[in-house]
Design a protein around this motif. Sequence first.
Motif, PDB file in Angstrom:
ATOM      1  N   ARG A  29       0.841  -1.194   0.000  1.00  0.00           N
ATOM      2  CA  ARG A  29       0.000   0.000   0.000  1.00  0.00           C
ATOM      3  C   ARG A  29       0.873   1.240   0.000  1.00  0.00           C
ATOM      4  NH1 ARG A  29      -4.786  -1.546  -1.763  1.00  0.00           N
ATOM      5  NH2 ARG A  29      -5.505  -3.335  -0.649  1.00  0.00           N
ATOM      6  N   SER A  50       4.372   6.825  -6.265  1.00  0.00           N
ATOM      7  CA  SER A  50       2.996   6.330  -6.365  1.00  0.00           C
ATOM      8  C   SER A  50       2.254   7.047  -7.496  1.00  0.00           C
ATOM      9  CB  SER A  50       2.249   6.510  -5.045  1.00  0.00           C
ATOM     10  OG  SER A  50       2.148   7.866  -4.700  1.00  0.00           O
ATOM     11  N   ALA A 102      -2.274  12.363   5.568  1.00  0.00           N
ATOM     12  CA  ALA A 102      -1.840  11.134   4.921  1.00  0.00           C
ATOM     13  C   ALA A 102      -0.756  11.477   3.916  1.00  0.00           C
ATOM     14  CB  ALA A 102      -3.011  10.442   4.220  1.00  0.00           C
ATOM     15  N   THR A 103       0.119  10.519   3.667  1.00  0.00           N
ATOM     16  CA  THR A 103       1.157  10.714   2.676  1.00  0.00           C
ATOM     17  C   THR A 103       1.170   9.537   1.701  1.00  0.00           C
ATOM     18  OG1 THR A 103       2.856   9.577   3.972  1.00  0.00           O
ATOM     19  CG2 THR A 103       2.632  11.966   4.304  1.00  0.00           C
ATOM     20  N   ILE A 144      -0.255   4.297   0.970  1.00  0.00           N
ATOM     21  CA  ILE A 144      -0.762   5.295   1.913  1.00  0.00           C
ATOM     22  C   ILE A 144      -0.174   5.124   3.313  1.00  0.00           C
ATOM     23  CG2 ILE A 144      -2.871   6.223   2.963  1.00  0.00           C
ATOM     24  CD1 ILE A 144      -2.679   6.424  -0.130  1.00  0.00           C
ATOM     25  N   THR A 145       0.222   6.231   3.917  1.00  0.00           N
ATOM     26  CA  THR A 145       0.570   6.269   5.331  1.00  0.00           C
ATOM     27  C   THR A 145      -0.357   7.277   5.996  1.00  0.00           C
ATOM     28  OG1 THR A 145       2.897   5.788   4.865  1.00  0.00           O
ATOM     29  CG2 THR A 145       2.381   6.739   7.028  1.00  0.00           C
ATOM     30  N   LEU A 146      -1.152   6.816   6.951  1.00  0.00           N
ATOM     31  CA  LEU A 146      -2.046   7.709   7.692  1.00  0.00           C
ATOM     32  C   LEU A 146      -1.287   8.287   8.876  1.00  0.00           C
ATOM     33  CD1 LEU A 146      -5.297   5.564   7.634  1.00  0.00           C
ATOM     34  CD2 LEU A 146      -4.622   7.407   6.097  1.00  0.00           C
ATOM     35  N   ILE A 147      -1.484   9.571   9.122  1.00  0.00           N
ATOM     36  CA  ILE A 147      -0.722  10.287  10.147  1.00  0.00           C
ATOM     37  C   ILE A 147      -1.664  10.832  11.205  1.00  0.00           C
ATOM     38  CG2 ILE A 147       0.820  12.239  10.568  1.00  0.00           C
ATOM     39  CD1 ILE A 147       1.668  11.866   7.568  1.00  0.00           C
ATOM     40  N   HIS A 180      -9.364   1.980   7.679  1.00  0.00           N
ATOM     41  CA  HIS A 180      -8.626   2.881   6.780  1.00  0.00           C
ATOM     42  C   HIS A 180      -9.276   4.265   6.861  1.00  0.00           C
ATOM     43  CE1 HIS A 180      -5.944   3.912   3.536  1.00  0.00           C
ATOM     44  NE2 HIS A 180      -6.953   4.337   2.792  1.00  0.00           N
TER      45      HIS A 180
END
Length: 136
Positions: free
Chosen positions: A3, A29, A23-24, A5-8, A106
């Motif tokens: 994946r 990507s 999110a980053t 996506i990184t959720l912050i 998510h």
Amino acid sequence: MARAITLIRSASLSDVAEYAYAATAPADSRLIFLAGACPLNDDGSTAAIGDYAGQALKAVENMRAALAAAGASLQDVISTRVLVASARREDLVSAWQVVRDSFADHDVPSTLMGVTVLGYEDQLVEIEAVAAVLDS
């Protein structure tokens, strides 16, 4: 598939919100910008007339189809904007709960907005999204 996506989350911000605050996605990507997913049936008619939750469910269903066509899923979404044609908080919450439940763990950064009117006859809900995928 990995994946993108990184959720912050931030300990200095309230944990009352039911979503990550940021999110980053990595530079390599592929970003997917979705038009607003509307609660339209295959024949173009508006689904679930008068039902905020029902329209949110149909909009999520249509968003899933658009994501799939782009090679993505809800798990690849990096942010959403949920538009609800109402000035009543209860109506916004009704639509939001469906969207929130659809994303499960998510919990991407999201904006929930009450608006005056949306584009299709009897339309109450629309969901914009951006996704990011790693093609390998």
